[in-house]
Motif scaffolding. Structure first.
Motif, PDB file in Angstrom:
ATOM      1  N   THR A   6       0.831  -1.205   0.000  1.00 21.65           N
ATOM      2  CA  THR A   6       0.000   0.000   0.000  1.00 21.65           C
ATOM      3  C   THR A   6       0.864   1.253   0.000  1.00 21.65           C
ATOM      4  OG1 THR A   6      -0.120  -0.069   2.416  1.00 21.65           O
ATOM      5  CG2 THR A   6      -1.879  -1.172   1.187  1.00 21.65           C
ATOM      6  N   PHE A   7       2.079   1.160   0.500  1.00 16.40           N
ATOM      7  CA  PHE A   7       3.049   2.251   0.419  1.00 16.40           C
ATOM      8  C   PHE A   7       4.438   1.668   0.583  1.00 16.40           C
ATOM      9  CE2 PHE A   7       2.489   1.926   5.004  1.00 16.40           C
ATOM     10  CZ  PHE A   7       3.784   2.042   5.463  1.00 16.40           C
ATOM     11  N   THR A   8       5.419   2.384   0.074  1.00 14.20           N
ATOM     12  CA  THR A   8       6.829   2.063   0.291  1.00 14.20           C
ATOM     13  C   THR A   8       7.537   3.356   0.644  1.00 14.20           C
ATOM     14  OG1 THR A   8       6.825   0.231  -1.281  1.00 14.20           O
ATOM     15  CG2 THR A   8       8.958   1.177  -0.713  1.00 14.20           C
ATOM     16  N   SER A   9       8.110   3.403   1.843  1.00 13.49           N
ATOM     17  CA  SER A   9       8.812   4.594   2.288  1.00 13.49           C
ATOM     18  C   SER A   9      10.315   4.330   2.326  1.00 13.49           C
ATOM     19  CB  SER A   9       8.338   5.012   3.685  1.00 13.49           C
ATOM     20  OG  SER A   9       9.164   6.047   4.199  1.00 13.49           O
ATOM     21  N   LYS A  10      11.069   5.284   1.813  1.00 15.92           N
ATOM     22  CA  LYS A  10      12.521   5.235   1.869  1.00 15.92           C
ATOM     23  C   LYS A  10      13.067   6.340   2.769  1.00 15.92           C
ATOM     24  CE  LYS A  10      12.841   3.323  -2.825  1.00 15.92           C
ATOM     25  NZ  LYS A  10      13.419   3.504  -4.180  1.00 15.92           N
ATOM     26  N   ARG A  11      12.223   6.783   3.702  1.00 14.12           N
ATOM     27  CA  ARG A  11      12.640   7.888   4.576  1.00 14.12           C
ATOM     28  C   ARG A  11      13.808   7.486   5.472  1.00 14.12           C
ATOM     29  NH1 ARG A  11      10.665  12.988   5.964  1.00 14.12           N
ATOM     30  NH2 ARG A  11      12.290  13.928   7.247  1.00 14.12           N
ATOM     31  N   HIS A  12      13.821   6.248   5.957  1.00 15.64           N
ATOM     32  CA  HIS A  12      14.986   5.763   6.693  1.00 15.64           C
ATOM     33  C   HIS A  12      16.132   5.537   5.704  1.00 15.64           C
ATOM     34  CE1 HIS A  12      13.483   5.297  10.758  1.00 15.64           C
ATOM     35  NE2 HIS A  12      12.395   4.695  10.304  1.00 15.64           N
ATOM     36  N   SER A  13      17.352   5.921   6.101  1.00 15.62           N
ATOM     37  CA  SER A  13      18.496   5.829   5.197  1.00 15.62           C
ATOM     38  C   SER A  13      19.270   4.519   5.355  1.00 15.62           C
ATOM     39  CB  SER A  13      19.440   7.010   5.429  1.00 15.62           C
ATOM     40  OG  SER A  13      19.927   7.014   6.760  1.00 15.62           O
ATOM     41  N   MET A  14      18.898   3.707   6.347  1.00 16.64           N
ATOM     42  CA  MET A  14      19.522   2.407   6.548  1.00 16.64           C
ATOM     43  C   MET A  14      18.432   1.393   6.864  1.00 16.64           C
ATOM     44  SD  MET A  14      22.975   3.542   8.672  1.00 16.64           S
ATOM     45  CE  MET A  14      23.746   1.951   8.468  1.00 16.64           C
ATOM     46  N   GLY A  15      18.846   0.169   7.180  1.00 19.75           N
ATOM     47  CA  GLY A  15      17.884  -0.895   7.397  1.00 19.75           C
ATOM     48  C   GLY A  15      16.864  -0.561   8.475  1.00 19.75           C
ATOM     49  N   VAL A  16      15.598  -0.893   8.205  1.00 20.02           N
ATOM     50  CA  VAL A  16      14.509  -0.658   9.160  1.00 20.02           C
ATOM     51  C   VAL A  16      14.382  -1.896  10.043  1.00 20.02           C
ATOM     52  CG1 VAL A  16      12.049  -0.172   9.424  1.00 20.02           C
ATOM     53  CG2 VAL A  16      13.325   0.829   7.506  1.00 20.02           C
ATOM     54  N   CYS A  17      14.551  -1.737  11.352  1.00 22.61           N
ATOM     55  CA  CYS A  17      14.584  -2.913  12.222  1.00 22.61           C
ATOM     56  C   CYS A  17      13.593  -2.870  13.367  1.00 22.61           C
ATOM     57  CB  CYS A  17      15.999  -3.164  12.754  1.00 22.61           C
ATOM     58  SG  CYS A  17      16.929  -1.710  13.227  1.00 22.61           S
ATOM     59  N   SER A  18      12.784  -1.834  13.487  1.00 26.41           N
ATOM     60  CA  SER A  18      11.738  -1.826  14.517  1.00 26.41           C
ATOM     61  C   SER A  18      10.520  -1.062  14.025  1.00 26.41           C
ATOM     62  CB  SER A  18      12.252  -1.227  15.831  1.00 26.41           C
ATOM     63  OG  SER A  18      12.806   0.056  15.616  1.00 26.41           O
ATOM     64  N   ILE A  19       9.349  -1.631  14.292  1.00 26.62           N
ATOM     65  CA  ILE A  19       8.058  -1.040  13.938  1.00 26.62           C
ATOM     66  C   ILE A  19       7.086  -1.386  15.044  1.00 26.62           C
ATOM     67  CG2 ILE A  19       6.159  -0.974  12.263  1.00 26.62           C
ATOM     68  CD1 ILE A  19       8.063  -2.089  10.158  1.00 26.62           C
ATOM     69  N   LEU A  20       6.273  -0.412  15.473  1.00 29.72           N
ATOM     70  CA  LEU A  20       5.266  -0.709  16.485  1.00 29.72           C
ATOM     71  C   LEU A  20       4.088   0.243  16.371  1.00 29.72           C
ATOM     72  CD1 LEU A  20       4.692  -2.642  18.816  1.00 29.72           C
ATOM     73  CD2 LEU A  20       5.620  -0.917  20.371  1.00 29.72           C
ATOM     74  N   SER A  21       2.898  -0.339  16.268  1.00 29.00           N
ATOM     75  CA  SER A  21       1.652   0.414  16.276  1.00 29.00           C
ATOM     76  C   SER A  21       1.351   0.882  17.698  1.00 29.00           C
ATOM     77  CB  SER A  21       0.522  -0.482  15.750  1.00 29.00           C
ATOM     78  OG  SER A  21      -0.734   0.125  15.884  1.00 29.00           O
ATOM     79  N   ASN A  22       0.822   2.085  17.837  1.00 26.44           N
ATOM     80  CA  ASN A  22       0.455   2.604  19.144  1.00 26.44           C
ATOM     81  C   ASN A  22      -0.905   2.032  19.545  1.00 26.44           C
ATOM     82  OD1 ASN A  22      -0.512   4.245  21.326  1.00 26.44           O
ATOM     83  ND2 ASN A  22       0.950   5.828  20.743  1.00 26.44           N
TER      84      ASN A  22
END
Length: 440
Positions: A220-236
């Motif tokens: 549904t989306f692809t974000s490249k805002r992080h400049s290195m590997g994305v290693c944590s995600i958490l919904s509030n």
């Protein structure tokens, strides 16, 4: 916004193998239960490939007096190397269930129950291999808002795939799997408000969203805002649409899921953000495990109210000597004075004279204890220097409201190469105006 804030160590446990994940049980009957997972890489001899082993620890937190270590080991289970642990947020068949992402590519479930010998123990419940020749790297439950209507698990792996599994009558069943990232898919997570939405992050530096109703053929989306590997995600779990992400680029980003083109805020934390944990009841507090830069608690109120800017750090825990990987909040209340380990209770006179607080230090790997002083903000006080007067941490240089409510929280954290588990408390006094603005 002003506050008084300090952290105090309660106990240190040597896990023997490298510790990388720690989780307090969210189920009401077992809030005093803590699980810790370890990961050990053994180099191959000759042409033999390297092997990975782990150990799962189960502890109970007891408050039996200031001279008794509060953490009691209940069980240890030798397993495959553990990459992630997560408790299901709701009881299943009357008991708590722990999920484990293993280096064998398996998602393993354990049920917590009373043993015949007395006390609580983990028992194997179900397991499912998400793929051959890969490591299961992360997992998340769909139950983050304490909803048990549709219990599912999402898992990411080293082949860049994301898998969604269901759990019914104690058995795991694969629902779908797809290639989500070009390299390791370090993390995957549900939107707790709409569990048909899944997020993933990978070593390809991409953060992606997926809608399970339309299938995984296209994100549904692809974000490249992080400049290195994305290693944590958490919904509030307290606030709809809010998402926190962390990366090796040492940034914590807050997002509104309705607009993933631009984050609400971007906060540098000085280390790769391996794990993020929202507080169980306070929608504004976010705990970050920052690999080479310790553990930090961010206050996100201004960012979530649309003011943008950096989320201030209200507390830091700096007593680990290695990679800060695992961290979690306990739901236990600390109304009574917290217990301290014996080493932390010794030189009371010197504390009174200096105005500081004792903290524990140790030399890895023997875990031999030494002591040093910290001020109310948790900052190190060199020997021979008196502690400074109470000062707020972060925010404007204002005097804390002496009548404001003082809050105390219990946390656990673990670090890798020195194989250490710490249990600690955080005491703070928020600004009264901020407290009054909190929703009931």
């Amino acid at each position: 916004m002003a506050w008084k804030s300090k952290t105090r160590n309660l106990q240190v446990v040597d896990t023997e193998l490298s510790a990388d994940t720690v989780e307090w049980c969210p189920v009401a009957s077992s809030h005093d239960v803590l699980a810790c997972g370890t990961y050990q890489l053994h180099k191959g001899v000759g042409e033999a490939p390297p092997s990975r082993t782990g150990r799962l620890y189960l502890f109970e937190f007891r408050r039996e007096g200031s001279m008794s270590p509060p953490l009691i080991e209940l069980q240890r289970v030798d397993t495959a190397a553990i990459l992630d642990l997560k408790w299901c947020h709701v009881p299943l068949s009357g008991g708590a269930v722990l999920g484990m992402a293993a280096a064998t590519g398996e998602l393993q479930l354990y049920s917590l129950s009373d043993s015949q010998e007395g006390g609580r123990r983990l028992h194997p419940l179900s397991s499912l291999e998400v793929g051959a020749e890969r490591l299961a790297l992360s997992l998340d439950w769909s139950t983050g808002r304490m909803d048990s209507n549709d219990v599912r698990v999402v898992c990411s792996d080293s082949a860049g795939c994301v898998s969604v599994l269901s759990l019914a009558e104690g058995t795991l069943t694969a629902l779908s799997q797809w290639k989500a990232h070009d390299f390791e898919a370090w993390i995957s997570a549900f939107s707790y408000w709409d569990t048909q939405l899944v997020y993933s992050g990978g070593d390809d530096c991409k953060l992606k969203g997926w809608d399970l109703r339309v299938g995984p053929s296209c994100p549904t989306f692809t974000s490249k805002r992080h400049s290195m590997g994305v290693c944590s995600i958490l919904s509030n779990p307290h606030r709809e649409h809010i998402l926190a992400t962390g990366s090796y680029d040492e940034q914590v980003l807050l997002w509104d899921g309705r607009n993933m083109r631009q984050p609400l805020s971007e906060s540098p934390v000085g280390g790769g953000v391996w794990r993020l944990k929202w507080h169980p009841t306070d929608q504004h507090l976010l705990l970050a495990a920052c690999m080479h830069n310790d553990f930090h608690i961010l206050h996100c109120q201004q960012a979530l109210e649309g003011s943008g800017g950096v989320c201030p750090v209200v507390a830091s825990y700096i007593l680990h000597n290695s990679l800060a990987y695992g961290a979690d909040w306990s739901r236990l209340t600390l109304e009574e004075p917290a217990p301290c380990s014996p080493a932390a209770a010794e030189p009371k006179e010197s504390l009174a004279e200096s105005g500081g607080h004792l903290r524990i230090q140790y030399e890895s790997p023997t875990a031999s204890f030494d002591t040093s002083l910290e001020d109310d903000a948790g900052r190190y006080i060199p020997e021979g220097i008196a502690a400074p007067p109470d000062t707020p941490t972060a925010g404007p240089s204002l005097k804390p409201n002496k009548d404001a409510q003082s809050l105390s929280y219990l946390l656990a954290s673990c670090s890798f190469y020195d194989h250490m588990l710490h249990v600690w408390r955080w005491d703070w006094t928020p600004d009264q105006a901020q407290l009054e603005s909190e929703p009931c």
